[in-house]
Write a protein that holds these residues in place. Structure first.
Motif, PDB file in Angstrom:
ATOM      1  N   GLN A   1      -8.546  18.359 -60.716  1.00 43.11           N
ATOM      2  CA  GLN A   1      -8.642  17.282 -59.782  1.00 43.11           C
ATOM      3  C   GLN A   1      -7.506  16.151 -60.090  1.00 43.11           C
ATOM      4  O   GLN A   1      -7.372  15.350 -59.165  1.00 43.11           O
ATOM      5  CB  GLN A   1      -9.951  16.671 -59.756  1.00 43.11           C
ATOM      6  CG  GLN A   1     -10.266  15.747 -60.849  1.00 43.11           C
ATOM      7  CD  GLN A   1     -10.898  16.591 -62.132  1.00 43.11           C
ATOM      8  OE1 GLN A   1     -10.570  17.861 -62.261  1.00 43.11           O
ATOM      9  NE2 GLN A   1     -11.537  15.651 -63.031  1.00 43.11           N
ATOM     10  N   LYS A   2      -6.965  16.203 -61.209  1.00 48.09           N
ATOM     11  CA  LYS A   2      -5.968  15.277 -61.620  1.00 48.09           C
ATOM     12  C   LYS A   2      -4.585  15.548 -61.117  1.00 48.09           C
ATOM     13  O   LYS A   2      -4.567  16.500 -60.806  1.00 48.09           O
ATOM     14  CB  LYS A   2      -5.676  15.283 -63.001  1.00 48.09           C
ATOM     15  CG  LYS A   2      -4.680  14.304 -63.591  1.00 48.09           C
ATOM     16  CD  LYS A   2      -5.174  12.846 -63.437  1.00 48.09           C
ATOM     17  CE  LYS A   2      -3.974  11.905 -63.960  1.00 48.09           C
ATOM     18  NZ  LYS A   2      -3.158  11.562 -62.877  1.00 48.09           N
ATOM     19  N   GLY A   3      -4.340  14.395 -60.264  1.00 49.92           N
ATOM     20  CA  GLY A   3      -2.932  14.863 -59.600  1.00 49.92           C
ATOM     21  C   GLY A   3      -1.515  14.866 -60.365  1.00 49.92           C
ATOM     22  O   GLY A   3      -1.595  14.309 -61.322  1.00 49.92           O
ATOM     23  N   GLY A   4      -0.842  15.678 -59.746  1.00 48.83           N
ATOM     24  CA  GLY A   4       0.493  15.865 -60.400  1.00 48.83           C
ATOM     25  C   GLY A   4       0.495  16.415 -61.539  1.00 48.83           C
ATOM     26  O   GLY A   4       1.526  16.281 -62.391  1.00 48.83           O
TER      27      GLY A   4
ATOM     28  N   TYR B   1      -4.163  10.450 -69.239  1.00 49.74           N
ATOM     29  CA  TYR B   1      -5.298  10.615 -68.159  1.00 49.74           C
ATOM     30  C   TYR B   1      -5.688  12.185 -67.788  1.00 49.74           C
ATOM     31  O   TYR B   1      -6.839  12.233 -67.495  1.00 49.74           O
ATOM     32  CB  TYR B   1      -4.559   9.901 -66.852  1.00 49.74           C
ATOM     33  CG  TYR B   1      -4.845   8.473 -66.982  1.00 49.74           C
ATOM     34  CD1 TYR B   1      -3.614   7.688 -66.539  1.00 49.74           C
ATOM     35  CD2 TYR B   1      -5.770   7.591 -67.413  1.00 49.74           C
ATOM     36  CE1 TYR B   1      -3.511   6.209 -66.269  1.00 49.74           C
ATOM     37  CE2 TYR B   1      -5.673   6.154 -67.334  1.00 49.74           C
ATOM     38  CZ  TYR B   1      -4.836   5.778 -66.850  1.00 49.74           C
ATOM     39  OH  TYR B   1      -4.634   4.324 -66.949  1.00 49.74           O
TER      40      TYR B   1
ATOM     41  N   PRO C   1      -5.641  18.002 -55.328  1.00 48.37           N
ATOM     42  CA  PRO C   1      -5.942  17.178 -56.395  1.00 48.37           C
ATOM     43  C   PRO C   1      -7.561  16.464 -56.282  1.00 48.37           C
ATOM     44  O   PRO C   1      -7.503  15.281 -56.098  1.00 48.37           O
ATOM     45  CB  PRO C   1      -4.998  16.135 -56.535  1.00 48.37           C
ATOM     46  CG  PRO C   1      -4.542  16.250 -55.239  1.00 48.37           C
ATOM     47  CD  PRO C   1      -4.476  17.260 -54.492  1.00 48.37           C
TER      48      PRO C   1
ATOM     49  N   HIS D   1     -14.573  16.523 -66.817  1.00 47.56           N
ATOM     50  CA  HIS D   1     -15.181  16.466 -65.778  1.00 47.56           C
ATOM     51  C   HIS D   1     -15.028  17.725 -64.974  1.00 47.56           C
ATOM     52  O   HIS D   1     -15.877  18.285 -64.298  1.00 47.56           O
ATOM     53  CB  HIS D   1     -14.699  15.232 -65.096  1.00 47.56           C
ATOM     54  CG  HIS D   1     -15.446  14.986 -63.721  1.00 47.56           C
ATOM     55  ND1 HIS D   1     -16.450  15.255 -63.143  1.00 47.56           N
ATOM     56  CD2 HIS D   1     -14.656  15.069 -62.296  1.00 47.56           C
ATOM     57  CE1 HIS D   1     -16.816  14.756 -61.933  1.00 47.56           C
ATOM     58  NE2 HIS D   1     -15.697  14.583 -61.182  1.00 47.56           N
TER      59      HIS D   1
END
Ligand SMILES: Nc1ncnc2c1ncn2[C@@H]1O[C@H](COP(=O)(O)OP(=O)(O)OP(=O)(O)O)[C@@H](O)[C@H]1O
Ligand SMILES: Nc1ncnc2c1ncn2[C@@H]1O[C@H](COP(=O)(O)OP(=O)(O)OP(=O)(O)O)[C@@H](O)[C@H]1O
Ligand SMILES: [Mg+2]
Ligand SMILES: [Mg+2]
Lengths: 255, 255
Positions: free
Chosen positions: A10-13, A152, A127, A159
């Motif tokens: 789900q974390k972007g990039g 991050y 994401p 999660h």
């Protein structure tokens, strides 16, 4: 036998699309038959293979609504690699899917008829942990988690793992984690080294031996609409995805 | 008079949170009263200020459901900067909000009573154009778009701009674009230079003069739970966000 591998975080990039596009091409180079499913409304995996979404009449959106797979599969310029493209319509799909019966299984049902034609089905995820990603996790045999070597990104991993447990309990008991792939690794950067060590401490053998270095050629190849193998095969980026393909094939042959 | 500024881009990992956290602290350093709203279920802006979500009883989730703002606002370690934290519950909120009356205006209503107490309300958005981001765009006076100097990020910009037009037509006629912020810029990298030139050619003065360079200190400061101003004020990252704060203040005072 075929393997459905979802590429999610789900974390972007963090390198989901870059991994889907380049692992796909590398598996193709190893003579495996591959289909890449672009479940991200952004459609980056689709343009990563040089395909212009605006020119398409069918997409994965149609597959989710019950269209025959034969109508949505495209050949790409890369031998052995087909694509089920994304569409703008996917952006609104999650709200539409909320009301549907079997809303988490639409992709699984859509892929049931075609999986035997391929050695690998790779699914690129957006994401988030919404219905599009849940569909990918419900359809998958295994999950590949790209992990950017940043703070991050590491923070978000627990999660994601909790969500995977929930998916295993309620939607897909057979879902395993194929591995955690360290991406954009720069050995000169203390933070990256710390994150890599932390990931190995927590997840042990789940972390692939292959590490994808930060490599500017990986950022350039999508602007030429082709996987890195065809843009610059001598680059460190291309070599690391060829290594990853070997490692993923070994995992499959062992299990 | 106060300004509500949403920081949004559906492309993942482009520097939304890094901008929200560090612009917030820099505006605080310029004696502006700031509240940062973390609308991302990942909660990175919350941990960027060293706050442990697990220890909280209230969050922006409660604000969306009508809770009094006084109950959800936290003081941070940074003078002048308050925070309305994220929560895990936000991850399921989009599905819950679909059925609600006024579903796109829940945040706007929640902020109505507190905006006068601040010079700036900054809203960090998740990497999607779902209901959480639509709430942020409906509540905002202006939008700041972080643009990573990479191909996929540039490709996604036209979709974001179309969404902004739709929001202006249907939800928030007064929404303006405050600016496009070039992030993670590395002058030695041709791709980055090309993307920056392309963005300036397309968007002209909408692109901020301030450019945020790729700077490893920006990646390190969240692991210490503090904005870069307090982690390493001499770094290029800190200086660029101080410059950005000046530029944003000038824009506001001019209009
Ligand atoms: N190893 C690498 N070295 C350098 N650049 C990279 C590398 N991997 C990915 N990139 C670049 O970093 C950016 C983010 O990667 P990518 O888009 O693949 O991530 P993603 O997880 O798919 O993002 P999203 O969350 O938006 O779907 C892209 O511009 C990509 O070209
Ligand atoms: N200018 C910069 N130089 C170096 N690293 C940066 C810079 N800006 C952000 N980063 C790092 O890059 C990663 C992505 O940035 P960030 O998380 O702020 O993006 P985001 O758009 O909020 O991501 P998401 O889409 O997941 O919400 C983070 O690990 C961050 O620490
Ligand atoms: Mg992607
Ligand atoms: Mg963020």
């Amino acid at each position: 036998d075929s393997m459905i591998l979802s590429i999610a975080n789900q974390k972007g990039g963090v390198g989901k699309t870059t991994t889907a596009v380049n692992l796909g091409a590398s598996l193709g180079a190893a003579e495996k038959r591959v289909v890449l499913v672009d479940m991200d409304p952004q459609g980056n995996a689709t343009s990563g293979y040089g395909i212009d979404r605006a020119s398409l009449t069918h997409s994965v959106y149609d597959l989710l609504l019950g269209e025959a797979p034969g109508k949505v599969i495209l050949k790409t310029a890369v031998p052995q690699v087909d694509l089920i493209p994304s569409a703008m319509a996917l952006a609104g799909a999650e709200i539409e899917m909320v009301e549907m019966e079997n809303r988490e299984f639409l992709l699984r049902e859509g892929l049931a008829g075609i999986r035997e034609a391929y050695d690998f089905v790779l699914i690129d995820c957006p994401p988030s942990l919404g219905l599009l990603t849940l569909n990918a996790l419900s359809a998958a045999d295994a999950l590949l988690v790209p992990l950017q070597c940043e703070y991050y990104a590491l923070e978000g991993l627990s999660h994601l793992m909790k969500t995977v447990d929930l998916v295993r309990q309620r939607l897909n008991p057979g879902l395993i984690i194929s591995g955690i792939l360290l991406t954009m690794f720069d050995g000169r950067n203390n933070l990256a080294t710390q994150v890599a060590e932390e990931a190995r401490r927590h997840f042990g053998d789940l972390v692939y031996e292959t590490v994808v270095p930060r490599n500017v050629r990986l950022g350039e190849s999508p602007s030429h609409g082709m996987p890195i193998l065809f843009y610059d095969i001598r680059s460190k980026g291309a070599q690391s995805y060829l290594d990853l393909a070997k490692e993923v094939i070994q995992h499959v042959e062992k299990s």
